[in-house]
Design a protein around this motif. Sequence first.
Motif, PDB file in Angstrom:
ATOM      1  N   ALA A 101       0.830  -1.211   0.000  1.00 30.12           N
ATOM      2  CA  ALA A 101       0.000   0.000   0.000  1.00 30.12           C
ATOM      3  C   ALA A 101       0.860   1.255   0.000  1.00 30.12           C
ATOM      4  O   ALA A 101       0.559   2.231  -0.703  1.00 30.12           O
ATOM      5  N   ARG A 102       1.959   1.246   0.771  1.00 30.47           N
ATOM      6  CA  ARG A 102       2.855   2.413   0.811  1.00 30.47           C
ATOM      7  C   ARG A 102       3.508   2.636  -0.550  1.00 30.47           C
ATOM      8  O   ARG A 102       3.646   3.770  -1.014  1.00 30.47           O
ATOM      9  N   TYR A 134      -7.870   0.788  -6.329  1.00 31.44           N
ATOM     10  CA  TYR A 134      -7.530  -0.624  -6.542  1.00 31.44           C
ATOM     11  C   TYR A 134      -8.063  -1.507  -5.415  1.00 31.44           C
ATOM     12  O   TYR A 134      -8.442  -1.026  -4.343  1.00 31.44           O
ATOM     13  N   GLY A 135      -8.063  -2.805  -5.685  1.00 32.00           N
ATOM     14  CA  GLY A 135      -8.291  -3.817  -4.670  1.00 32.00           C
ATOM     15  C   GLY A 135      -7.108  -4.779  -4.697  1.00 32.00           C
ATOM     16  O   GLY A 135      -6.344  -4.808  -5.667  1.00 32.00           O
ATOM     17  N   ALA A 193      -2.032  -9.675  -5.998  1.00 34.56           N
ATOM     18  CA  ALA A 193      -2.524  -9.164  -7.271  1.00 34.56           C
ATOM     19  C   ALA A 193      -3.236  -7.843  -7.008  1.00 34.56           C
ATOM     20  O   ALA A 193      -4.206  -7.797  -6.248  1.00 34.56           O
ATOM     21  N   VAL A 194      -2.725  -6.781  -7.593  1.00 32.50           N
ATOM     22  CA  VAL A 194      -3.341  -5.464  -7.461  1.00 32.50           C
ATOM     23  C   VAL A 194      -4.298  -5.287  -8.632  1.00 32.50           C
ATOM     24  O   VAL A 194      -3.893  -5.307  -9.799  1.00 32.50           O
ATOM     25  N   LEU A 195      -5.590  -5.131  -8.315  1.00 34.79           N
ATOM     26  CA  LEU A 195      -6.626  -5.062  -9.342  1.00 34.79           C
ATOM     27  C   LEU A 195      -7.179  -3.644  -9.398  1.00 34.79           C
ATOM     28  O   LEU A 195      -7.908  -3.218  -8.499  1.00 34.79           O
ATOM     29  N   PRO A 196      -6.811  -2.899 -10.444  1.00 33.08           N
ATOM     30  CA  PRO A 196      -7.270  -1.509 -10.536  1.00 33.08           C
ATOM     31  C   PRO A 196      -8.792  -1.402 -10.620  1.00 33.08           C
ATOM     32  O   PRO A 196      -9.456  -2.285 -11.180  1.00 33.08           O
ATOM     33  N   ARG A 205      10.638  -3.598  -8.956  1.00 29.95           N
ATOM     34  CA  ARG A 205      10.862  -4.361  -7.714  1.00 29.95           C
ATOM     35  C   ARG A 205      10.626  -3.470  -6.508  1.00 29.95           C
ATOM     36  O   ARG A 205      11.051  -2.320  -6.494  1.00 29.95           O
ATOM     37  N   ILE A 206       9.934  -4.023  -5.518  1.00 27.52           N
ATOM     38  CA  ILE A 206       9.745  -3.322  -4.245  1.00 27.52           C
ATOM     39  C   ILE A 206      10.865  -3.764  -3.318  1.00 27.52           C
ATOM     40  O   ILE A 206      10.980  -4.945  -2.991  1.00 27.52           O
TER      41      ILE A 206
END
Length: 206
Positions: free
Chosen positions: A118-119, A131-132, A141-144, A204-205
């Motif tokens: 989230a950050r 997003y969800g 999985a980030v779903l816009p 990459r995070i």
Amino acid sequence: MLSREDVVAWVAIRQATKHAEKRVTDGGFAFWVDTQPDDYHDGYEHAMTYGNGPSVVVKRTGAVWNLASNPGSLPIYGAKSEQELHATMKEAGMDPGTPHEWVGGQPQPEGVTQQGLARWLQWFGWQPNHYGVTDLGYAFAVLPTPAVVHNGPVIVVKHSGDVWYLGSAPQNAALVLGTRTETEFHQTLGVIAPGVNPRQPHDRIS
């Protein structure tokens, strides 16, 4: 714990070989991977290469060492446990604490958390209503939200922080969202985007 299927899939991705299944031998604590070229496995004995031994993949960790075929390395091939592997590697002058690579990526003490994700998204200007997030187990999985953001899903692998942007094709997203492991994800990625190197994520995070 790695399965034989995991290692066969890794060999197919890493070597792009038609003999991936044939190359992998179960050695109990580890898998042994033959590294001879395809032509050799097709029956052309003159295609044999010298100096390269097999790769050994430890089931428990996914650690991989690429072995030589010189006489000093031969005792390693007879190892029946992880402890014996490390001992024979030391005798051969290898460092058992530093694998050459990993199946599934190097284990990390802490992976990406949903809060960390989230950050990272907020840093790029994504607000919570944009997003969800679906937890796939091995990845997020980030779903816009379609009414707000027109991008396709984003896959973030937890242990490595690798980020993949999937594009907006609905059929591709459906295939990826059905994956259960990082290996399955890489296989699916190879189907929907054949030119993509699974070792080179889009971001990459850290």
